[in-house]
Enzyme design. Structure first.
Site, PDB file in Angstrom:
ATOM      1  N   ASP A   1     -38.243  20.628  53.458  1.00  0.00           N
ATOM      2  CA  ASP A   1     -38.049  22.030  53.093  1.00  0.00           C
ATOM      3  C   ASP A   1     -36.581  22.305  52.740  1.00  0.00           C
ATOM      4  OD1 ASP A   1     -39.458  24.674  53.125  1.00  0.00           O
ATOM      5  OD2 ASP A   1     -37.855  25.177  54.525  1.00  0.00           O
TER       6      ASP A   1
ATOM      7  N   GLU B   1     -37.751  19.254  48.541  1.00  0.00           N
ATOM      8  CA  GLU B   1     -37.832  20.537  47.866  1.00  0.00           C
ATOM      9  C   GLU B   1     -36.390  20.952  47.626  1.00  0.00           C
ATOM     10  OE1 GLU B   1     -39.046  25.206  48.320  1.00  0.00           O
ATOM     11  OE2 GLU B   1     -38.145  24.108  49.947  1.00  0.00           O
TER      12      GLU B   1
HETATM   13  C1  BGC Z   1     -40.713  27.087  51.745  1.00  0.00           C
HETATM   14  C2  BGC Z   1     -40.977  28.546  51.947  1.00  0.00           C
HETATM   15  C3  BGC Z   1     -40.141  29.011  53.123  1.00  0.00           C
HETATM   16  C4  BGC Z   1     -38.658  28.661  52.949  1.00  0.00           C
HETATM   17  C5  BGC Z   1     -37.910  28.759  54.237  1.00  0.00           C
HETATM   18  C6  BGC Z   1     -39.269  27.122  51.371  1.00  0.00           C
HETATM   19  O1  BGC Z   1     -38.806  26.901  50.234  1.00  0.00           O
HETATM   20  O2  BGC Z   1     -41.507  26.480  50.773  1.00  0.00           O
HETATM   21  O3  BGC Z   1     -42.327  28.815  52.146  1.00  0.00           O
HETATM   22  O4  BGC Z   1     -40.250  30.400  53.229  1.00  0.00           O
HETATM   23  O5  BGC Z   1     -38.506  27.340  52.500  1.00  0.00           O
HETATM   24  O6  BGC Z   1     -38.308  27.763  55.110  1.00  0.00           O
END
Ligand code: BGC
Length: 559
Positions: free
Chosen positions: A215, A274
């Site tokens: 994340d 991500e």
């Molecule tokens: C996740 C989101 C989340 C955020 C904070 C992201 O990019 O995919 O769903 O709200 O990180 O953890």
């Protein structure tokens, strides 16, 4: 692209490189299937649906967080990284689920949320109790405020979900949170923080997890040396590796340590970042074999249904993959964005809240402006194109049913902090894509569970229910099943060659084994030459001599 290196990916996926061209299905556990009838999806619910996943034909599942959490941000506020939320099951349930998925040849990827914990995490509670200057506070980012009595935040920075990025605690100090107030950021300069995440990675790897989704992988490390810039100054700092908050080069030191853990397993554990970063070059750092190994490419997710945009973005990302040696990733939907069937069916801005001055105003109701059929037709065409591309594809639960975004959720029913803080995600928040799945056309909560569902399911869900679609050869579910099965048969080296079509709105490419993909983004049919091989799959109406508008076809290699 023809002179490019061809990386062979065995069709049986039985190698450490299984992830390179895998189809990974994202499960949002609290909205997938509810086995105990409390309105929240759970791990036994997933276990009860493993045959569905096997029949769909996915190579792996990625589970969004299922850890103990107060759900201030849908589970991305983790209170304990090495346990299962008791409402979702137990570690024994988790093990049983992994075993059942593995028995069907489906790998398991779990979400790791390292940028922040929940404010209910034992560490944060300890930090609150321990007070200023303590070792416990050093695991987070605490500062004194500004102004004569320190009652002003250290800076005017905004959080991603809207509102200020600092929160004051009882003794007067402030802590930093990129996201919701309940998600305090960790201090990645603290060795204990680093060590603890290594332990978490080992914990899940030891339980047989095959990989990790990381994340906001680009946010962990920070440079918060005084004087801190104002938000205007912050905005002007290039994100080239030295920005105080985003995409810092030193974050890769963290991932180099993680890689050692991943590689200590056989087969090595995989990871996908991500990382919302500025350029393909910056993204490549996350995909490095010395780091996480793969990074999400969200380019098509933010693109229009448009041939020129698709061609450019595909070309750029395949070139990038050759540089990193990783494989690229294709995504059209996930738990953070409006479902792609709906995006492609709405006029620009309809159904979103837009900011006018300081006010959020509705730019139009999606239910009355949505072209339901057209959106789904375009979504199926885009998906079939994606599934024909080299690299791995990430699918989001419910897209295989052709689900649209749910708009009819009242403010009282909404859960997403982004909605309440008026921040990112078009101001409407992300609940509309997180509504529990319809498994049956009839019955309580459309078969999601024996009771209700934690977000309201609309009446039109009946049409999209799994049982209604499973027996209909023209359904989106049948289409996804055929596409995934055929993809396994046709899978080949990780390159493509563009073929000229003489039309700006038609894309056509061929893979090394002769598998062709033709997408007609326009509305006029595109005639196929007489000597073209057999059309083995169409995203829309049957196609033989020509490809109808807004349709993708796959053409089998000729023997
Ligand atoms: C996740 C989101 C989340 C955020 C904070 C992201 O990019 O995919 O769903 O709200 O990180 O953890």
């Amino acid at each position: 692209m023809t002179d490019a290196l061809v990386i062979e990916t065995p069709a049986d996926q039985e190698t450490p490189a299984w992830w390179r061209q895998a189809v990974v299905y994202q499960i949002y556990p609290r909205s997938f299937a509810d086995a105990n009838g409390d309105g929240l999806g759970d791990i036994p619910g997933i276990l009860s649906r493993v045959d569905y996943l096997a029949e769909l034909g996915v190579d792996a599942v990625w589970l969004s967080p299922f850890y103990p959490s107060a759900l201030a941000d849908g589970g991305y506020d983790v209170a304990d990284y090495r346990d299962v939320d008791p409402r979702l099951g137990t570690l024994a349930d988790f093990d049983a689920m992994v075993e059942a998925l593995h028995a069907r040849g489906i790998r398991v990827v779990v979400d790791i949320v390292p940028n922040h914990t929940s404010n209910l995490h034992a560490w944060f509670q300890e930090a609150l109790a321990a007070g200023r200057g303590s070792a416990a506070r050093d695991r987070y980012i605490f500062r004194e405020g500004t102004g004569p009595d320190g009652s002003e935040p250290p800076t005017d920075w905004q959080s991603t979900f809207g509102g200020g990025a600092w929160e004051r605690v009882e003794d007067g100090q402030w802590y930093f949170h990129h996201f919701a107030v309940e998600q305090p950021d960790l201090n990645w300069a603290n060795p204990e923080v680093r060590e603890d995440f290594l332990e978490t990675l080992r914990f899940w790897s030891d339980r047989g997890v095959d990989g990790f989704r990381i994340d906001v992988a680009h946010m962990l490390t920070k440079d918060l040396a005084d004087p801190l810039p104002s938000s205007v100054e912050l905005e002007a700092i290039p994100r080239d590796g030295n920005h105080p908050l985003f995409d810092r080069d030193d974050v890769h030191e963290v991932y180099a340590e993680w890689r050692k853990v991943f590689n200590s397993y056989d087969p090595p554990r995989t990871a996908v970042a991500e990382a919302w970063v500025e350029t393909p070059e910056r993204r490549a750092k996350y995909a490095s074999a010395d780091g996480l190994g793969q990074a999400f490419n969200f380019d098509l997710l933010v693109a229009d249904f448009d041939a020129t945009q698709f061609r450019t973005l595909i070309t750029v990302n395949l070139a990038e993959a050759l540089v990193t040696g990783s494989s690229t990733t294709w995504v059209l939907s996930n738990h953070d964005v409006t479902r792609h069937a709906t995006r492609y069916g709405l006029p620009p801005l309809a159904g979103r809240r837009v900011k006018q001055g300081t006010e959020w105003v509705a730019a139009g109701g999606p239910e009355d402006q949505l072209d339901r059929e057209g959106g789904l037709r375009r979504a199926r065409a885009a998906t079939l194109l994606l599934l024909g591309l080299p690299g791995s594809t990430y699918l989001y639960q419910g897209e295989e049913l052709g689900l649209h975004e749910v708009a009819a959720i009242t403010a009282e029913q909404r859960q997403d902090p982004a909605f309440f803080r008026g921040g990112a995600f078009d101001g409407l928040g992300r609940d509309g894509c997180r509504v529990p799945l319809p498994w049956t056309a009839d019955g309580a909560s459309f078969g999601f569970g024996s009771a209700g569902s934690h977000l309201p399911q609309p009446a039109w869900f009946a049409e999209y229910a799994v049982d209604a679609e499973a027996s209909d050869p023209a359904s989106t579910l049948s289409f996804y099943r055929r596409a995934l099965a055929l993809r396994h048969e046709l899978q080949t080296g990780e390159t493509l060659e563009w073929l000229e079509t003489g039309r700006e709105d038609v894309l056509r490419f061929v893979r090394p084994n002769g598998w062709q993909v033709v997408t007609n983004f326009g509305t006029e049919p595109f005639a196929l030459d007489a000597d073209t091989g057999a059309v083995v799959l169409s995203s829309g109406a049957d196609a033989e001599a020509s490809v109808p508008g807004e349709t993708t076809v796959w053409i089998a290699p000729t023997a």
